[in-house]
Design a protein around this motif. Structure first.
Motif, mmCIF file in Angstrom:
data_model
loop_
_atom_site.group_PDB
_atom_site.id
_atom_site.type_symbol
_atom_site.label_atom_id
_atom_site.label_comp_id
_atom_site.label_asym_id
_atom_site.label_seq_id
_atom_site.Cartn_x
_atom_site.Cartn_y
_atom_site.Cartn_z
ATOM 1 N N ASP A 143 -9.486 -11.026 1.827
ATOM 2 C CA ASP A 143 -10.928 -9.429 1.560
ATOM 3 C C ASP A 143 -12.003 -10.849 0.692
ATOM 4 O O ASP A 143 -11.219 -11.962 0.276
ATOM 5 C CB ASP A 143 -10.479 -8.429 1.265
ATOM 6 N N ARG B 225 -1.278 1.692 -0.071
ATOM 7 C CA ARG B 225 -2.129 1.687 0.465
ATOM 8 C C ARG B 225 -2.542 0.418 1.419
ATOM 9 O O ARG B 225 -1.588 -0.334 1.050
ATOM 10 C CB ARG B 225 -3.429 2.799 0.112
ATOM 11 N N ASP C 295 -9.164 -1.493 1.754
ATOM 12 C CA ASP C 295 -10.179 -1.356 1.879
ATOM 13 C C ASP C 295 -11.226 -1.973 1.791
ATOM 14 O O ASP C 295 -11.272 -2.687 1.355
ATOM 15 C CB ASP C 295 -10.871 -0.127 0.956
ATOM 16 N N GLU D 251 -9.794 -4.604 4.418
ATOM 17 C CA GLU D 251 -8.722 -5.304 4.914
ATOM 18 C C GLU D 251 -8.389 -4.478 6.809
ATOM 19 O O GLU D 251 -8.465 -4.625 7.204
ATOM 20 C CB GLU D 251 -7.324 -5.232 4.116
#
Ligand code: AMP
Ligand code: GLY
Length: 427
Positions: A217, A292, A295, A297
């Motif tokens: 990212d 988790r 985001d 990704e």
């Protein structure tokens, strides 16, 4: 099966979108969701941190599986809350219990865990306000830059990397003095690792695991990786330098000992593990764990899963993930995040978003939008993740940037260089 996805960002829209493609008859709910999830699920307007409201939504809608998107409800124990409620029966929750979520919620716990299980990570020590003098001597023993990490969740702002020794000492004092509140009551100081970052992801039922596509990212707001950190301005999967042999090292040295370590410590972990990695001269080190998916990704990982994603979630729910397989597409997926002008500092909201209907080559994952009087308007810093796939990174990027060009709103911003460091010689 009725499934509830908790969260409201691009990650949750991507999870909902992927589950909507399942061959199984699923009825999807998102809480609170966003205008993107509304197209394929029933949005329920509740806050995932309001556990009683989540419980009521589960009962009212005969939900049999809850997929938790963000870290805050996990760290606060939503899984324990739902699993331990006998009136909810055998509700499956995808996301670890509070104990497992400490891999993300406490840097000190995560570092200690890696040390106990021989998982490669930067050398470190942990300090409190009472041991500040020891912290300063420890810093003297390290070479700059100095890496200071608030122990607890600090909304992505708890990591400081500082070149100057005196400045590092004064930042350390501010952190231990309460700048991040409770999250900074302990500070991890660690060795700086030089290399190139990427992230690996697994889904686990606590015994076996399946490796999801890896991703890279782009965290900084500015082109060329400059300026402030954001939640993520774009992502690419696969990562060209994540060769077979490198990923084999990641599995042997990091993924296996992590899942086995959780088992040995009696932590029943069912959900996703996100490994933030540094490739240091071909060897992987763990920078951080998250409990988790990432985001943004997720917005490039899930489009590359060709098999039924629900099958994996079901394997976690029934604890038989070893019998489930994953098929990963060889295509490249990229996402470009469109953000509000001013983000990651203050930004305006409520601007009309136009042109989304003209996008044909990409999938739009809503991150910070809402519907106002039937118009799509901005409601967050990160607004829409524009994902495309292609046979090469270049062709996928071309599609995403062409789609971005069709969308507009007042103050719209995005990075024009996603994937820049993966092109040509740097592979
Ligand atoms: P974290 O929140 O732990 O992921 O840290 C935020 C960012 O700081 C990471 O994505 C890295 O870019 C950087 N970082 C964290 N720890 C280190 C380290 N030990 N060496 C080099 N960079 C680091
Ligand atoms: N994109 C980084 C994260 O989700 O933490």
């Amino acid at each position: 099966m009725n499934i509830l996805i908790l969260g409201s960002g691009g990650r949750e829209h991507a999870i909902t979108w992927k589950l909507a493609q399942s061959k199984k008859p699923l009825k999807l709910f998102a809480a609170p969701g966003n205008p993107g999830t509304a197209a394929m699920a029933v949005n329920i307007d509740i806050d995932p941190m309001d556990f009683n409201a989540v419980r009521k939504a589960v009962i009212d809608n005969q939900i049999r599986m809850v997929v938790v998107g963000p870290e805050a409800p996990l760290a606060a124990g939503i899984t324990d809350f739902l699993e331990d409620d006998p009136s909810l029966g055998d509700l499956a929750v995808i996301g670890p219990r509070r104990e497992g979520a400490r891999l993300e919620g406490s840097k000190d716990f995560a570092k200690g865990f890696m040390k106990r299980h021989g998982i490669p990570t930067a050398a470190y020590d942990t300090f409190t306000p009472d041991t500040i003098d020891d912290a300063i001597s420890f810093m003297r023993s390290l070479k700059p830059p100095y890496v200071l990490k608030a122990d607890g969740l600090a909304a992505g702002k708890g990591v400081l990397i500082i070149n100057d020794f005196d400045e590092a000492v004064s930042e350390l004092r501010a952190m231990l003095g309460g700048r991040f509140g409770e999250a900074g009551s302990k500070v991890v100081i660690e060795e700086y690792l030089r290399g190139i970052e990427l992230s690996a992801f697994v889904i686990t039922d606590g015994r076996s695991y399946r490796i999801l596509p890896e991703a890279k990212d782009y965290k900084r707001i500015g082109e060329g990786d400059t300026g402030k950190n954001t939640g993520g301005m774009g992502a690419v999967s696969p990562v060209p330098f994540a060769s077979k042999s490198f990923m084999a090292k990641v599995e042997e040295r990091i993924i296996k000992p992590t899942v086995e370590g959780l088992m040995k410590e009696g932590i029943d972990y069912r959900g996703f593990i996100f490994f933030g990695l540094m490739n240091v001269d071909g060897d992987p080190f763990v920078i951080e764990y998250n409990a988790r998916l990432g985001d943004p990704e997720t917005e490039v990982i899930l489009p590359r899963i060709d098999s039924d994603f629900f099958d994996l979630l079901e394997g976690v729910a029934y604890r038989n993930l070893e019998s489930r397989s994953i098929v990963i597409s060889p295509e490249t997926a990229v996402t470009v995040m469109i953000v509000s002008g001013g983000y990651p500092d203050s930004y305006g909201k409520g601007f009309h978003v136009s042109g989304t209907d003209n996008v044909t080559e990409s999938t739009l994952f809503h991150a910070g939008t809402k519907t106002d009087n039937r118009h799509l308007v901005t409601s967050g810093g990160r607004v829409i993740a524009v994902t495309s796939t292609g046979s090469s990174m270049e062709s996928a990027l071309e599609k995403s940037y062409s789609s971005v060009g069709r969308i507009s709103f007042s103050g719209m911003n995005y990075r024009r260089d996603i994937g820049f460091d993966l092109k040509d010689g740097l592979k």
